[in-house]
Design a protein around this motif. Sequence first.
Motif, PDB file in Angstrom:
ATOM      1  N   TRP A 109       0.819  -1.221   0.000  1.00  0.00           N
ATOM      2  CA  TRP A 109       0.000   0.000   0.000  1.00  0.00           C
ATOM      3  C   TRP A 109       0.849   1.266   0.000  1.00  0.00           C
ATOM      4  O   TRP A 109       0.381   2.341  -0.440  1.00  0.00           O
ATOM      5  CB  TRP A 109      -0.926  -0.003   1.219  1.00  0.00           C
ATOM      6  CG  TRP A 109      -0.196   0.000   2.535  1.00  0.00           C
ATOM      7  CD1 TRP A 109       0.293  -1.065   3.196  1.00  0.00           C
ATOM      8  CD2 TRP A 109       0.120   1.157   3.313  1.00  0.00           C
ATOM      9  NE1 TRP A 109       0.914  -0.675   4.357  1.00  0.00           N
ATOM     10  CE2 TRP A 109       0.804   0.698   4.457  1.00  0.00           C
ATOM     11  CE3 TRP A 109      -0.097   2.534   3.155  1.00  0.00           C
ATOM     12  CZ2 TRP A 109       1.278   1.561   5.443  1.00  0.00           C
ATOM     13  CZ3 TRP A 109       0.358   3.396   4.144  1.00  0.00           C
ATOM     14  CH2 TRP A 109       1.043   2.912   5.275  1.00  0.00           C
ATOM     15  N   ARG A 110       2.106   1.189   0.494  1.00  0.00           N
ATOM     16  CA  ARG A 110       2.954   2.377   0.566  1.00  0.00           C
ATOM     17  C   ARG A 110       3.361   2.882  -0.818  1.00  0.00           C
ATOM     18  O   ARG A 110       3.758   4.055  -0.966  1.00  0.00           O
ATOM     19  CB  ARG A 110       4.208   2.065   1.397  1.00  0.00           C
ATOM     20  CG  ARG A 110       3.925   1.879   2.889  1.00  0.00           C
ATOM     21  CD  ARG A 110       5.233   1.745   3.676  1.00  0.00           C
ATOM     22  NE  ARG A 110       5.003   1.703   5.102  1.00  0.00           N
ATOM     23  CZ  ARG A 110       4.755   0.602   5.792  1.00  0.00           C
ATOM     24  NH1 ARG A 110       4.739  -0.569   5.147  1.00  0.00           N
ATOM     25  NH2 ARG A 110       4.562   0.658   7.103  1.00  0.00           N
ATOM     26  N   ASN A 111       3.257   2.033  -1.836  1.00  0.00           N
ATOM     27  CA  ASN A 111       3.658   2.453  -3.191  1.00  0.00           C
ATOM     28  C   ASN A 111       2.721   3.515  -3.768  1.00  0.00           C
ATOM     29  O   ASN A 111       3.127   4.289  -4.648  1.00  0.00           O
ATOM     30  CB  ASN A 111       3.710   1.251  -4.121  1.00  0.00           C
ATOM     31  CG  ASN A 111       4.765   0.238  -3.698  1.00  0.00           C
ATOM     32  OD1 ASN A 111       5.820   0.623  -3.184  1.00  0.00           O
ATOM     33  ND2 ASN A 111       4.486  -1.041  -3.902  1.00  0.00           N
ATOM     34  N   ALA A 146       0.429   5.264  -1.538  1.00  0.00           N
ATOM     35  CA  ALA A 146      -0.132   6.035  -0.432  1.00  0.00           C
ATOM     36  C   ALA A 146       0.308   7.491  -0.488  1.00  0.00           C
ATOM     37  O   ALA A 146       1.414   7.818  -0.948  1.00  0.00           O
ATOM     38  CB  ALA A 146       0.281   5.411   0.903  1.00  0.00           C
ATOM     39  N   ASP A 201       2.799   7.468   3.988  1.00  0.00           N
ATOM     40  CA  ASP A 201       3.233   6.112   4.299  1.00  0.00           C
ATOM     41  C   ASP A 201       3.576   5.912   5.765  1.00  0.00           C
ATOM     42  O   ASP A 201       4.170   4.898   6.148  1.00  0.00           O
ATOM     43  CB  ASP A 201       4.428   5.710   3.431  1.00  0.00           C
ATOM     44  CG  ASP A 201       5.590   6.699   3.573  1.00  0.00           C
ATOM     45  OD1 ASP A 201       5.458   7.653   4.372  1.00  0.00           O
ATOM     46  OD2 ASP A 201       6.599   6.501   2.894  1.00  0.00           O
ATOM     47  N   ASP A 202       3.229   6.889   6.630  1.00  0.00           N
ATOM     48  CA  ASP A 202       3.479   6.764   8.057  1.00  0.00           C
ATOM     49  C   ASP A 202       2.243   6.292   8.828  1.00  0.00           C
ATOM     50  O   ASP A 202       2.199   6.404  10.055  1.00  0.00           O
ATOM     51  CB  ASP A 202       3.948   8.119   8.631  1.00  0.00           C
ATOM     52  CG  ASP A 202       5.306   8.528   8.065  1.00  0.00           C
ATOM     53  OD1 ASP A 202       6.094   7.612   7.744  1.00  0.00           O
ATOM     54  OD2 ASP A 202       5.548   9.737   7.951  1.00  0.00           O
ATOM     55  N   ALA A 255      -3.687   6.770   3.583  1.00  0.00           N
ATOM     56  CA  ALA A 255      -3.176   5.433   3.270  1.00  0.00           C
ATOM     57  C   ALA A 255      -3.510   5.030   1.833  1.00  0.00           C
ATOM     58  O   ALA A 255      -2.725   4.346   1.164  1.00  0.00           O
ATOM     59  CB  ALA A 255      -3.741   4.416   4.247  1.00  0.00           C
TER      60      ALA A 255
END
Length: 428
Positions: free
Chosen positions: A66-68, A70, A73-74, A117
């Motif tokens: 999901w961070r790709n 978002a 990303d924290d 997110a």
Amino acid sequence: MAQQNDRPSAGPAQQGWATGAQPLTGRLHRLTERIRSLDRRRPLLWDLHVTGVCLFAALVDAAGGWRNVAFNDDVPVWLVLLMSLGFTVPLLWRRRHPLAALLVMLPFSLANAASGAHLQASFLQMIAVWNIALRLPLRTLVWSFCTVLVPLAVGATAYPVGSWDQQFVPMLYSFALVALLGLVVRSRQEYMASLVERAKQLEVERDQQAQLAAAAERTRIAREMHDIIGHNLSVITGLADGGAYAAAQSPQRATQALEAIGTTSRQALTELRRLLDVLRDEAATRPVAELAPQPALTDLDRLVEGVAGAGLPVDLTVEGSPGSLPAGKQLTVYRVVQEALTNSLKHGGPNTTATVDVRYAADEVTVTVTDTGRPRSAAPAPATGAGRGLTGMRERTALYGGTLEAGPLRRPGGGWRVHLCLPKETDQ
């Protein structure tokens, strides 16, 4: 110079395109039918399977993918896992309560937009939208659009990345496409259901028409058999009684009566056999039935002679000409006269005489049959319509728009009268 290759190019069979191979669409159709069959037989099992697949995909994305995409990303991992569960678990109720499932997803969708997110699991809301379009009224679909639009506005406000259309338009397109597809499938299902219902109605109507036709045919056959058997048996009975009486006085008259009984019996058997041959189902194995015309007005003289031979003197009077009277109406006149004379022969008693008066006018045919028999208190009243003989006469008359009156004569000696009035117009 290169040598030219004269071999023909490989055809579909040589290229692996077997002409007898089954099309891919057929396999897909069978696979779809199997899935639908499983869904109909075990809906809960299918719901658990779909929800489990979506949950697995959401958890794989929550592991770090999901961070790709978002905006932030924290976001804590526990919140990502909680939002993933919030987007997938409500799918268990997507068919029974699709709007409730979408509303349960709403808080998680708001948290997803506010935290940045941007989980891909949020697109699972479209499954709930699909079921709303498929099962609920259209106004509910409008409310579901608002439910999907609110998190978009929150996300665009919290993380204004790019222009507004880059954030709104893809989700709106997805919603419109899913809703339209659900409506198309719903329309097709309703159309197929209407076709099935229409087919059932047509099947019921067909069965009803077949029953009505069978009942009408049974009535017609019963009427014909009554006219054939009833009349001939009455004539045979009269001949037998007369022969028994004349046996001691005049053996020659008794012999004539026996010969008349034989002739009448053979005639009745021939007509009955012809009728039964028509009713047999084994059309391929039965012999071809002997064809013979139905009785007509020209046969009235022979009818009167047969009744007179059975012991009932009959005076026949005919006025006018039948002209082009249709065969069906001629048969009706013949059967009414036959039934009236049969009743006189059976119920009139000794020393009874009868008269038959047939009159052909320009627009109608009238027939009057009277006898001098004893009063018939046991005879069925015309108002009740009881008795197969009178009922058959009335049914035949009604087929051609005629009228029939039958009842006792009001005179000291008694007697019975049957009066038929039949329009003379040609059948349409």
